[in-house]
Write a protein that holds these residues in place. Structure first.
Motif, PDB file in Angstrom:
ATOM      1  N   VAL A  12       0.850  -1.188   0.000  1.00 46.27           N
ATOM      2  CA  VAL A  12       0.000   0.000   0.000  1.00 46.27           C
ATOM      3  C   VAL A  12       0.886   1.239   0.000  1.00 46.27           C
ATOM      4  O   VAL A  12       1.768   1.385   0.858  1.00 46.27           O
ATOM      5  CB  VAL A  12      -0.939   0.010   1.220  1.00 46.27           C
ATOM      6  N   ASP A  13       0.678   2.095  -1.008  1.00 49.31           N
ATOM      7  CA  ASP A  13       1.351   3.397  -1.061  1.00 49.31           C
ATOM      8  C   ASP A  13       0.529   4.391  -0.254  1.00 49.31           C
ATOM      9  O   ASP A  13      -0.660   4.604  -0.539  1.00 49.31           O
ATOM     10  CB  ASP A  13       1.467   3.886  -2.504  1.00 49.31           C
ATOM     11  N   GLU A  14       1.159   4.998   0.740  1.00 55.91           N
ATOM     12  CA  GLU A  14       0.457   5.935   1.616  1.00 55.91           C
ATOM     13  C   GLU A  14       0.748   7.371   1.180  1.00 55.91           C
ATOM     14  O   GLU A  14       1.815   7.918   1.463  1.00 55.91           O
ATOM     15  CB  GLU A  14       0.880   5.698   3.062  1.00 55.91           C
ATOM     16  N   PHE A  15      -0.197   7.973   0.454  1.00 53.82           N
ATOM     17  CA  PHE A  15      -0.096   9.367   0.030  1.00 53.82           C
ATOM     18  C   PHE A  15      -0.661  10.275   1.123  1.00 53.82           C
ATOM     19  O   PHE A  15      -1.330   9.799   2.054  1.00 53.82           O
ATOM     20  CB  PHE A  15      -0.888   9.576  -1.266  1.00 53.82           C
ATOM     21  N   HIS A  16      -0.435  11.558   0.992  1.00 57.67           N
ATOM     22  CA  HIS A  16      -0.948  12.486   2.003  1.00 57.67           C
ATOM     23  C   HIS A  16      -2.471  12.504   2.034  1.00 57.67           C
ATOM     24  O   HIS A  16      -3.071  12.838   3.054  1.00 57.67           O
ATOM     25  CB  HIS A  16      -0.400  13.904   1.739  1.00 57.67           C
ATOM     26  N   ASP A  17      -3.097  12.110   0.913  1.00 58.79           N
ATOM     27  CA  ASP A  17      -4.556  12.137   0.863  1.00 58.79           C
ATOM     28  C   ASP A  17      -5.179  10.741   0.911  1.00 58.79           C
ATOM     29  O   ASP A  17      -6.348  10.560   0.563  1.00 58.79           O
ATOM     30  CB  ASP A  17      -5.037  12.890  -0.383  1.00 58.79           C
ATOM     31  N   HIS A  83       6.470  10.465  -0.258  1.00 54.43           N
ATOM     32  CA  HIS A  83       6.724  11.875   0.051  1.00 54.43           C
ATOM     33  C   HIS A  83       6.764  12.645  -1.271  1.00 54.43           C
ATOM     34  O   HIS A  83       7.663  12.445  -2.086  1.00 54.43           O
ATOM     35  CB  HIS A  83       8.038  12.017   0.812  1.00 54.43           C
ATOM     36  N   GLU A  84       5.782  13.509  -1.467  1.00 54.63           N
ATOM     37  CA  GLU A  84       5.651  14.224  -2.732  1.00 54.63           C
ATOM     38  C   GLU A  84       6.267  15.615  -2.641  1.00 54.63           C
ATOM     39  O   GLU A  84       6.299  16.230  -1.576  1.00 54.63           O
ATOM     40  CB  GLU A  84       4.187  14.321  -3.101  1.00 54.63           C
ATOM     41  N   ASP A  85       6.753  16.098  -3.795  1.00 54.81           N
ATOM     42  CA  ASP A  85       7.273  17.469  -3.836  1.00 54.81           C
ATOM     43  C   ASP A  85       6.359  18.335  -4.704  1.00 54.81           C
ATOM     44  O   ASP A  85       5.455  17.845  -5.373  1.00 54.81           O
ATOM     45  CB  ASP A  85       8.721  17.508  -4.327  1.00 54.81           C
ATOM     46  N   ALA A  86       6.617  19.627  -4.677  1.00 55.50           N
ATOM     47  CA  ALA A  86       5.718  20.562  -5.350  1.00 55.50           C
ATOM     48  C   ALA A  86       5.698  20.390  -6.854  1.00 55.50           C
ATOM     49  O   ALA A  86       4.723  20.743  -7.522  1.00 55.50           O
ATOM     50  CB  ALA A  86       6.128  21.999  -5.002  1.00 55.50           C
ATOM     51  N   GLY A  89       7.041  15.323  -8.355  1.00 52.01           N
ATOM     52  CA  GLY A  89       7.923  14.190  -8.103  1.00 52.01           C
ATOM     53  C   GLY A  89       7.603  13.535  -6.768  1.00 52.01           C
ATOM     54  O   GLY A  89       6.715  13.977  -6.025  1.00 52.01           O
ATOM     55  N   HIS A  90       8.337  12.482  -6.451  1.00 49.73           N
ATOM     56  CA  HIS A  90       8.059  11.763  -5.219  1.00 49.73           C
ATOM     57  C   HIS A  90       9.286  10.996  -4.756  1.00 49.73           C
ATOM     58  O   HIS A  90      10.186  10.692  -5.525  1.00 49.73           O
ATOM     59  CB  HIS A  90       6.893  10.786  -5.428  1.00 49.73           C
ATOM     60  N   ARG A  91       9.293  10.716  -3.460  1.00 51.61           N
ATOM     61  CA  ARG A  91      10.328   9.875  -2.854  1.00 51.61           C
ATOM     62  C   ARG A  91       9.630   8.807  -2.033  1.00 51.61           C
ATOM     63  O   ARG A  91       8.676   9.082  -1.317  1.00 51.61           O
ATOM     64  CB  ARG A  91      11.243  10.723  -1.962  1.00 51.61           C
ATOM     65  N   ASP A 229       0.731  12.754 -10.805  1.00 48.23           N
ATOM     66  CA  ASP A 229       1.991  12.224 -10.293  1.00 48.23           C
ATOM     67  C   ASP A 229       2.485  11.160 -11.260  1.00 48.23           C
ATOM     68  O   ASP A 229       1.751  10.704 -12.140  1.00 48.23           O
ATOM     69  CB  ASP A 229       1.842  11.661  -8.864  1.00 48.23           C
ATOM     70  N   SER A 230       3.737  10.784 -11.112  1.00 44.29           N
ATOM     71  CA  SER A 230       4.340   9.802 -12.017  1.00 44.29           C
ATOM     72  C   SER A 230       4.438   8.418 -11.394  1.00 44.29           C
ATOM     73  O   SER A 230       5.096   7.529 -11.946  1.00 44.29           O
ATOM     74  CB  SER A 230       5.740  10.274 -12.448  1.00 44.29           C
ATOM     75  N   VAL A 231       3.780   8.223 -10.249  1.00 42.24           N
ATOM     76  CA  VAL A 231       3.812   6.920  -9.583  1.00 42.24           C
ATOM     77  C   VAL A 231       3.196   5.865 -10.502  1.00 42.24           C
ATOM     78  O   VAL A 231       2.077   6.026 -10.980  1.00 42.24           O
ATOM     79  CB  VAL A 231       3.052   6.971  -8.240  1.00 42.24           C
TER      80      VAL A 231
END
Length: 293
Positions: A12-17, A83-86, A89-91, A229-231
């Protein structure tokens, strides 16, 4: 269509939303199922936890059979903090000791295309299981070399490359392989007896190289004006490629479709659209591809 055996993590990918089911192999397997490709997905989740139920619910929505998903009473379903950036992108922060780290080897599968990655090999148990599954499969083997922290060593890369016929990598991963092993792509391919290398370049497109390092096909990037996003974009590209290969479709046409599909995925949250109905036109496009001559 030839069957496709997909080995590796479901998590499970846990995004901020909110959480979204993911994991590169699971992303590939769900797209394959939605395309109508015969796919067997082998992974491992917690015996009864919220994340595991999210994985199973997602598999059901996309028509992916869950008989190969093992249940683990001692380890929880895998989790990844995104962890997403403005800039979009993501980490990834991949949490340790998940159920997929304890994968059991699947039964031998004859005549399959096989997909495997490097992340699911971070633990000795799952590493042995995945390599056993790959070695026992008679069909072509495609390696998705995701060099994430903890599995970004020359040793693991070399051992995985030696098992592969096809490899899908991005430009950063190619640069690392060239710095580790050989200074040129032809020499790298010869060293590991690779038949094909698929190089993804994000917004710049893609390229396919033959066993002598010769460019066989390439394409420019496809713009996504409604970028989210590019996920999962690379996973979606791989899924179309595998589906095309399993049908015997023309490889250049398959790659061009894969490129467009990956761009579409960049316009949705996470690795796949929430509603599988969105994929119906892509399934039709895949089945309309010309066959390899």
């Amino acid at each position: 269509m030839s069957p496709v055996l997909v080995l590796g993590e479901a998590l499970v990918d846990e995004f901020h939303d909110g959480p979204v089911a993911g994991g590169a192999p699971f992303n590939v397997a769900r797209s394959l199922a939605a395309f109508g490709a015969p796919v067997r997905f082998v992974s491992r989740i917690g015996a009864d936890d919220v994340a595991g139920r999210l994985v199973l619910d997602s598999a059901a929505r996309f028509g992916l059979a869950v008989g190969g998903i093992q249940r683990d009473a001692a380890h929880a379903t895998g989790r990844v903090s995104v962890h997403e950036d403005a800039g979009g992108g993501h980490r990834f922060e991949i949490h340790a000791d998940a159920a997929w780290d304890h994968l059991e080897a699947p039964p031998a599968a004859d005549g399959c295309f096989v997909y495997f990655g490097s992340l699911a090999q971070r633990h000795a148990v799952s590493r042995a299981a995945i390599r056993a599954g790959v070695k026992h499969a008679a069909g072509p083997r495609l390696l998705d070399l995701n060099l994430r922290p903890g599995t970004d060593t020359p040793e693991l890369a070399a051992e995985s490359l030696m098992l592969a016929d096809w490899v899908k990598i991005n430009e950063d991963e190619l640069d690392r392989l060239l710095s580790w092993f050989e200074p040129t792509l032809p020499a790298l391919m010869a060293r590991f007896a690779l038949q094909r290398v698929v190089l993804t370049r994000g917004a710049a497109g893609y390229a396919l190289y033959g066993d002598d390092g010769r460019l066989l096909a390439s394409g420019e990037g496809v713009a996504q004006p409604a970028f989210v996003d590019s996920v999962g974009a690379g996973d979606s590209f791989t899924a179309v490629l595998l589906a095309g290969l399993s049908r015997g479709a023309d490889v250049a046409a398959t790659l061009a479709l894969a490129n467009r599909y990956a761009a579409m995925i960049c316009g949705v949250r996470g690795p796949l659209p929430a509603d599988p109905v969105v994929l119906a036109p892509w399934r039709e496009a895949l089945h309309a591809l010309p066959m390899e001559s």
